[in-house]
Design a protein around this motif. Structure first.
Motif, mmCIF file in Angstrom:
data_model
loop_
_atom_site.group_PDB
_atom_site.id
_atom_site.type_symbol
_atom_site.label_atom_id
_atom_site.label_comp_id
_atom_site.label_asym_id
_atom_site.label_seq_id
_atom_site.Cartn_x
_atom_site.Cartn_y
_atom_site.Cartn_z
ATOM 1 N N LYS A 18 7.174 8.692 4.947
ATOM 2 C CA LYS A 18 7.940 9.834 4.451
ATOM 3 C C LYS A 18 7.542 11.108 5.182
ATOM 4 C CE LYS A 18 8.848 8.119 -0.232
ATOM 5 N NZ LYS A 18 8.586 8.318 -1.683
ATOM 6 N N ASP A 31 0.840 -1.201 0.000
ATOM 7 C CA ASP A 31 0.000 0.000 0.000
ATOM 8 C C ASP A 31 0.877 1.254 0.000
ATOM 9 O OD1 ASP A 31 -1.939 1.904 0.236
ATOM 10 O OD2 ASP A 31 -2.855 1.089 2.046
ATOM 11 N N ASP A 32 0.714 2.114 -1.018
ATOM 12 C CA ASP A 32 1.519 3.333 -1.115
ATOM 13 C C ASP A 32 1.264 4.289 0.037
ATOM 14 O OD1 ASP A 32 2.710 2.490 -3.438
ATOM 15 O OD2 ASP A 32 1.286 3.534 -4.762
ATOM 16 N N SER A 33 0.073 4.235 0.625
ATOM 17 C CA SER A 33 -0.242 5.174 1.707
ATOM 18 C C SER A 33 0.661 4.951 2.918
ATOM 19 C CB SER A 33 -1.713 5.026 2.117
ATOM 20 O OG SER A 33 -1.977 3.721 2.598
ATOM 21 N N ILE A 34 1.077 3.706 3.142
ATOM 22 C CA ILE A 34 1.978 3.420 4.265
ATOM 23 C C ILE A 34 3.333 4.077 4.029
ATOM 24 C CG2 ILE A 34 3.120 1.593 5.566
ATOM 25 C CD1 ILE A 34 0.840 -0.256 4.824
ATOM 26 N N LYS A 77 3.943 6.688 2.048
ATOM 27 C CA LYS A 77 3.781 8.139 2.099
ATOM 28 C C LYS A 77 3.719 8.621 3.543
ATOM 29 C CE LYS A 77 1.397 8.482 -2.352
ATOM 30 N NZ LYS A 77 0.102 8.800 -3.038
ATOM 31 N N ALA A 78 3.024 7.875 4.387
ATOM 32 C CA ALA A 78 2.939 8.253 5.799
ATOM 33 C C ALA A 78 4.318 8.202 6.461
ATOM 34 C CB ALA A 78 1.973 7.324 6.530
#
Length: 305
Positions: A204, A196-199, A201-202
Protein backbone atom coordinates in the motif's frame (compact mmCIF):
# COMPACT_ATOMS: atom_id res chain seq x y z
CA UNK A 1 45.59 -49.01 40.45
CA UNK A 2 43.19 -51.69 39.43
CA UNK A 3 41.00 -50.97 36.40
CA UNK A 4 37.34 -50.74 37.29
CA UNK A 5 35.08 -52.94 35.19
CA UNK A 6 31.62 -51.70 34.27
CA UNK A 7 28.90 -54.09 35.20
CA UNK A 8 26.33 -54.86 32.48
CA UNK A 9 22.92 -53.28 32.89
CA UNK A 10 20.35 -55.46 34.60
CA UNK A 11 18.15 -57.63 32.42
CA UNK A 12 15.07 -55.72 33.50
CA UNK A 13 16.49 -52.54 31.96
CA UNK A 14 17.16 -54.32 28.65
CA UNK A 15 13.65 -55.73 28.66
CA UNK A 16 12.14 -52.29 29.27
CA UNK A 17 14.20 -50.76 26.45
CA UNK A 18 13.07 -53.50 24.08
CA UNK A 19 9.44 -53.07 25.13
CA UNK A 20 9.71 -49.32 24.63
CA UNK A 21 10.96 -49.86 21.08
CA UNK A 22 8.35 -52.39 20.02
CA UNK A 23 5.33 -51.06 21.91
CA UNK A 24 4.42 -48.43 19.26
CA UNK A 25 4.62 -51.12 16.58
CA UNK A 26 2.39 -53.42 18.61
CA UNK A 27 -0.17 -50.65 19.11
CA UNK A 28 -0.18 -49.65 15.43
CA UNK A 29 -0.09 -53.19 14.03
CA UNK A 30 -3.89 -53.87 14.21
CA UNK A 31 -4.70 -50.57 12.47
CA UNK A 32 -2.06 -51.24 9.83
CA UNK A 33 -3.39 -54.73 9.13
CA UNK A 34 -6.99 -53.51 8.97
CA UNK A 35 -5.99 -50.71 6.58
CA UNK A 36 -4.09 -53.08 4.31
CA UNK A 37 -6.84 -55.72 4.25
CA UNK A 38 -9.97 -53.59 4.12
CA UNK A 39 -8.58 -50.81 1.93
CA UNK A 40 -5.88 -52.02 -0.41
CA UNK A 41 -7.02 -55.64 -0.20
CA UNK A 42 -10.55 -54.84 -1.30
CA UNK A 43 -9.29 -52.53 -4.05
CA UNK A 44 -7.31 -55.45 -5.46
CA UNK A 45 -10.31 -57.79 -5.00
CA UNK A 46 -12.60 -55.35 -6.83
CA UNK A 47 -10.15 -55.08 -9.71
CA UNK A 48 -10.00 -58.89 -9.91
CA UNK A 49 -13.81 -59.18 -9.91
CA UNK A 50 -13.93 -56.72 -12.82
CA UNK A 51 -12.07 -59.33 -14.90
CA UNK A 52 -14.58 -62.10 -14.13
CA UNK A 53 -18.16 -62.89 -15.27
CA UNK A 54 -19.46 -62.49 -11.69
CA UNK A 55 -23.15 -61.73 -11.32
CA UNK A 56 -25.03 -62.37 -8.08
CA UNK A 57 -22.03 -64.15 -6.54
CA UNK A 58 -18.32 -63.96 -7.41
CA UNK A 59 -17.14 -66.33 -10.14
CA UNK A 60 -13.38 -66.50 -10.47
CA UNK A 61 -13.19 -67.18 -14.20
CA UNK A 62 -10.93 -64.84 -16.15
CA UNK A 63 -12.73 -63.11 -19.05
CA UNK A 64 -10.28 -60.30 -19.70
CA UNK A 65 -11.71 -56.86 -20.39
CA UNK A 66 -15.16 -58.15 -21.31
CA UNK A 67 -16.81 -56.27 -18.43
CA UNK A 68 -15.06 -53.04 -19.41
CA UNK A 69 -16.25 -53.46 -23.01
CA UNK A 70 -19.82 -53.90 -21.73
CA UNK A 71 -19.40 -50.91 -19.44
CA UNK A 72 -18.31 -48.52 -22.17
CA UNK A 73 -21.01 -49.84 -24.49
CA UNK A 74 -23.64 -48.91 -21.89
CA UNK A 75 -25.38 -45.61 -22.64
CA UNK A 76 -26.27 -45.19 -18.98
CA UNK A 77 -22.57 -45.24 -18.04
CA UNK A 78 -21.80 -42.50 -20.55
CA UNK A 79 -24.65 -40.43 -19.13
CA UNK A 80 -23.20 -40.95 -15.64
CA UNK A 81 -19.80 -39.70 -16.87
CA UNK A 82 -21.46 -36.69 -18.51
CA UNK A 83 -23.29 -35.90 -15.29
CA UNK A 84 -20.05 -36.25 -13.35
CA UNK A 85 -18.39 -33.72 -15.68
CA UNK A 86 -21.28 -31.27 -15.20
CA UNK A 87 -21.68 -31.80 -11.48
CA UNK A 88 -17.95 -32.00 -10.72
CA UNK A 89 -17.00 -28.99 -12.83
CA UNK A 90 -19.71 -26.68 -11.48
CA UNK A 91 -19.47 -27.99 -7.93
CA UNK A 92 -15.70 -27.49 -7.66
CA UNK A 93 -15.59 -24.15 -9.49
CA UNK A 94 -18.54 -22.54 -7.69
CA UNK A 95 -17.46 -23.83 -4.26
CA UNK A 96 -14.01 -22.33 -4.79
CA UNK A 97 -15.42 -18.99 -6.00
CA UNK A 98 -18.06 -18.70 -3.29
CA UNK A 99 -15.71 -19.89 -0.56
CA UNK A 100 -13.06 -17.35 -1.59
CA UNK A 101 -15.53 -14.46 -1.80
CA UNK A 102 -17.05 -15.29 1.58
CA UNK A 103 -13.59 -15.59 3.12
CA UNK A 104 -12.57 -12.19 1.71
CA UNK A 105 -15.79 -10.68 3.09
CA UNK A 106 -15.23 -12.10 6.57
CA UNK A 107 -11.57 -11.08 6.49
CA UNK A 108 -12.70 -7.42 6.51
CA UNK A 109 -13.47 -7.82 10.24
CA UNK A 110 -17.19 -7.29 9.75
CA UNK A 111 -19.54 -7.14 12.70
CA UNK A 112 -20.93 -10.44 14.00
CA UNK A 113 -18.19 -12.26 12.12
CA UNK A 114 -18.45 -15.29 14.39
CA UNK A 115 -22.21 -15.54 13.88
CA UNK A 116 -21.95 -15.21 10.09
CA UNK A 117 -19.14 -17.75 9.96
CA UNK A 118 -21.23 -20.19 11.99
CA UNK A 119 -24.17 -19.80 9.60
CA UNK A 120 -22.05 -20.73 6.59
CA UNK A 121 -20.31 -23.55 8.43
CA UNK A 122 -23.57 -25.04 9.73
CA UNK A 123 -24.29 -27.16 6.60
CA UNK A 124 -20.95 -28.89 7.14
CA UNK A 125 -22.37 -30.40 10.33
CA UNK A 126 -25.05 -32.18 8.32
CA UNK A 127 -24.66 -35.38 6.37
CA UNK A 128 -25.30 -35.45 2.63
CA UNK A 129 -28.37 -37.59 3.33
CA UNK A 130 -29.90 -34.78 5.42
CA UNK A 131 -28.85 -32.16 2.87
CA UNK A 132 -30.37 -34.14 0.00
CA UNK A 133 -33.62 -34.74 1.87
CA UNK A 134 -33.96 -31.07 2.88
CA UNK A 135 -33.33 -29.80 -0.66
CA UNK A 136 -35.72 -32.41 -2.05
CA UNK A 137 -38.46 -30.80 0.04
CA UNK A 138 -37.36 -27.26 -0.84
CA UNK A 139 -37.30 -27.94 -4.59
CA UNK A 140 -40.47 -30.04 -4.72
CA UNK A 141 -42.98 -27.92 -6.68
CA UNK A 142 -45.92 -29.18 -4.65
CA UNK A 143 -44.59 -28.32 -1.16
CA UNK A 144 -41.40 -26.29 -1.57
CA UNK A 145 -40.18 -22.97 -2.91
CA UNK A 146 -42.53 -22.86 -5.90
CA UNK A 147 -45.64 -23.43 -3.79
CA UNK A 148 -44.61 -20.84 -1.18
CA UNK A 149 -44.07 -18.13 -3.81
CA UNK A 150 -47.27 -19.10 -5.63
CA UNK A 151 -49.20 -18.79 -2.36
CA UNK A 152 -47.65 -15.35 -1.81
CA UNK A 153 -49.01 -14.11 -5.13
CA UNK A 154 -46.30 -14.95 -7.66
CA UNK A 155 -48.55 -17.38 -9.50
CA UNK A 156 -46.42 -17.32 -12.65
CA UNK A 157 -43.27 -18.46 -10.82
CA UNK A 158 -42.20 -22.01 -11.64
CA UNK A 159 -39.14 -23.94 -10.56
CA UNK A 160 -39.46 -27.59 -11.50
CA UNK A 161 -35.85 -28.49 -12.19
CA UNK A 162 -36.02 -31.51 -9.90
CA UNK A 163 -38.64 -33.06 -12.23
CA UNK A 164 -36.97 -32.03 -15.48
CA UNK A 165 -34.55 -34.70 -16.80
CA UNK A 166 -32.44 -32.00 -18.49
CA UNK A 167 -32.14 -29.79 -15.41
CA UNK A 168 -32.26 -32.21 -12.47
CA UNK A 169 -28.48 -32.59 -12.30
CA UNK A 170 -28.23 -28.87 -11.54
CA UNK A 171 -30.33 -29.34 -8.39
CA UNK A 172 -27.60 -31.73 -7.21
CA UNK A 173 -25.07 -28.97 -7.90
CA UNK A 174 -27.11 -26.48 -5.83
CA UNK A 175 -27.35 -28.83 -2.85
CA UNK A 176 -23.67 -29.76 -3.07
CA UNK A 177 -22.55 -26.13 -3.12
CA UNK A 178 -24.77 -25.30 -0.16
CA UNK A 179 -23.18 -28.16 1.77
CA UNK A 180 -19.51 -27.55 0.98
CA UNK A 181 -18.90 -23.87 0.21
CA UNK A 182 -18.76 -23.00 3.92
CA UNK A 183 -15.98 -25.53 4.44
CA UNK A 184 -14.00 -23.99 1.58
CA UNK A 185 -14.65 -20.56 3.11
CA UNK A 186 -13.08 -21.70 6.38
CA UNK A 187 -9.98 -22.96 4.57
CA UNK A 188 -9.55 -19.71 2.65
CA UNK A 189 -10.20 -17.61 5.75
CA UNK A 190 -7.46 -19.45 7.60
CA UNK A 191 -5.16 -18.86 4.64
CA UNK A 192 -5.97 -15.14 4.52
CA UNK A 193 -5.37 -14.73 8.24
CA UNK A 194 -1.95 -16.39 7.89
CA UNK A 195 -0.64 -13.80 5.40
CA UNK A 196 1.79 -11.32 6.94
CA UNK A 197 0.10 -7.90 7.22
CA UNK A 198 3.44 -6.12 6.84
CA UNK A 199 3.67 -7.28 3.21
CA UNK A 200 0.27 -5.78 2.42
CA UNK A 201 1.09 -2.53 4.25
CA UNK A 202 4.35 -2.24 2.32
CA UNK A 203 2.48 -2.74 -0.96
CA UNK A 204 0.00 0.00 0.00
CA UNK A 205 2.85 2.37 0.80
CA UNK A 206 4.28 1.67 -2.65
CA UNK A 207 0.96 2.74 -4.15
CA UNK A 208 -0.55 -0.62 -5.00
CA UNK A 209 -4.34 -0.76 -5.13
CA UNK A 210 -6.31 -3.46 -3.30
CA UNK A 211 -7.26 -5.30 -6.52
CA UNK A 212 -3.58 -5.41 -7.47
CA UNK A 213 -2.61 -6.57 -3.97
CA UNK A 214 -5.12 -9.41 -4.17
CA UNK A 215 -4.01 -10.34 -7.69
CA UNK A 216 -0.25 -10.12 -7.13
CA UNK A 217 0.20 -10.97 -3.43
CA UNK A 218 -2.79 -12.50 -1.67
CA UNK A 219 -4.14 -14.94 -4.27
CA UNK A 220 -0.69 -16.38 -5.13
CA UNK A 221 -0.09 -16.87 -1.40
CA UNK A 222 -3.30 -18.92 -1.23
CA UNK A 223 -2.09 -21.49 -3.77
CA UNK A 224 -1.73 -24.28 -1.14
CA UNK A 225 -5.31 -23.59 -0.01
CA UNK A 226 -6.55 -23.75 -3.61
CA UNK A 227 -4.73 -27.05 -4.02
CA UNK A 228 -6.11 -28.59 -0.82
CA UNK A 229 -9.64 -27.38 -1.54
CA UNK A 230 -9.54 -28.73 -5.07
CA UNK A 231 -8.34 -32.14 -3.89
CA UNK A 232 -11.09 -32.40 -1.27
CA UNK A 233 -13.87 -31.17 -3.58
CA UNK A 234 -12.78 -33.42 -6.45
CA UNK A 235 -12.81 -36.42 -4.14
CA UNK A 236 -16.30 -35.51 -2.91
CA UNK A 237 -17.60 -35.03 -6.46
CA UNK A 238 -16.25 -38.29 -7.86
CA UNK A 239 -17.57 -40.47 -5.05
CA UNK A 240 -20.89 -38.64 -4.58
CA UNK A 241 -23.63 -41.15 -3.86
CA UNK A 242 -25.70 -40.32 -0.80
CA UNK A 243 -26.52 -36.77 -1.94
CA UNK A 244 -27.91 -38.01 -5.27
CA UNK A 245 -29.83 -40.90 -3.73
CA UNK A 246 -31.47 -38.66 -1.12
CA UNK A 247 -32.23 -35.78 -3.50
CA UNK A 248 -33.27 -37.38 -6.78
CA UNK A 249 -32.69 -41.14 -6.41
CA UNK A 250 -30.83 -40.93 -9.71
CA UNK A 251 -33.95 -39.71 -11.51
CA UNK A 252 -36.08 -38.65 -13.18
CA UNK A 253 -35.43 -41.99 -14.85
CA UNK A 254 -31.66 -42.15 -14.50
CA UNK A 255 -30.97 -38.58 -15.65
CA UNK A 256 -28.96 -37.73 -12.53
CA UNK A 257 -26.94 -40.93 -12.37
CA UNK A 258 -23.32 -40.53 -11.33
CA UNK A 259 -20.65 -43.27 -11.53
CA UNK A 260 -21.15 -44.12 -7.84
CA UNK A 261 -24.92 -44.57 -8.23
CA UNK A 262 -24.38 -46.53 -11.45
CA UNK A 263 -21.97 -48.87 -9.65
CA UNK A 264 -24.42 -49.39 -6.76
CA UNK A 265 -27.34 -50.07 -9.11
CA UNK A 266 -25.58 -52.67 -11.21
CA UNK A 267 -23.60 -54.35 -8.42
CA UNK A 268 -26.31 -54.55 -5.73
CA UNK A 269 -29.73 -54.28 -7.37
CA UNK A 270 -29.17 -55.78 -10.82
CA UNK A 271 -26.82 -58.52 -9.60
CA UNK A 272 -24.02 -57.70 -12.02
CA UNK A 273 -21.07 -57.64 -9.65
CA UNK A 274 -18.50 -57.87 -12.43
CA UNK A 275 -19.89 -54.82 -14.24
CA UNK A 276 -20.21 -52.92 -10.98
CA UNK A 277 -16.60 -53.77 -10.09
CA UNK A 278 -15.48 -52.54 -13.50
CA UNK A 279 -17.24 -49.21 -12.95
CA UNK A 280 -15.69 -48.92 -9.47
CA UNK A 281 -12.24 -49.57 -10.92
CA UNK A 282 -12.78 -46.89 -13.56
CA UNK A 283 -13.85 -44.49 -10.79
CA UNK A 284 -10.57 -45.19 -9.01
CA UNK A 285 -8.76 -44.46 -12.26
CA UNK A 286 -10.62 -41.13 -12.55
CA UNK A 287 -9.60 -40.19 -9.01
CA UNK A 288 -5.97 -41.01 -9.74
CA UNK A 289 -6.08 -39.20 -13.09
CA UNK A 290 -7.34 -36.04 -11.39
CA UNK A 291 -5.34 -36.08 -8.17
CA UNK A 292 -1.92 -37.45 -9.17
CA UNK A 293 -1.04 -34.74 -11.75
CA UNK A 294 -2.05 -31.98 -9.34
CA UNK A 295 -0.05 -33.55 -6.52
CA UNK A 296 2.97 -33.92 -8.80
CA UNK A 297 2.67 -30.31 -9.96
CA UNK A 298 2.34 -29.04 -6.39
CA UNK A 299 5.30 -31.08 -5.13
CA UNK A 300 7.45 -29.90 -8.04
CA UNK A 301 6.51 -26.27 -7.34
CA UNK A 302 7.30 -26.74 -3.65
CA UNK A 303 10.73 -28.14 -4.44
CA UNK A 304 11.49 -25.30 -6.82
CA UNK A 305 10.32 -22.78 -4.24
Amino acid sequence: MQAQTLSPPPRSANWLDTLERILPKIVLAPSFVICVVFFYGFIIWTALLSLTPSRMLPRYEFVGIEQYASLFANDRWWLALKNLAIFGGLFIFLCLVMGLLLAILLDQRVRAEGFIRSIFLYPLALSFIVTGTAWKWILDPSIGLQKVLNDLGWTSFTFEWIKDPDMAIYTVVIAGIWQSSGFVMALFLAGLRSIDDSIIKAAKIDGASMPMIYRRIILPSLRPVFFSSFMILAHIAIKSFDLVMALTGGGPGFSTDLPATFMYTYAFTRNQIGLGAASATVMLGIVLAVIVPFMYSELRSTRRG
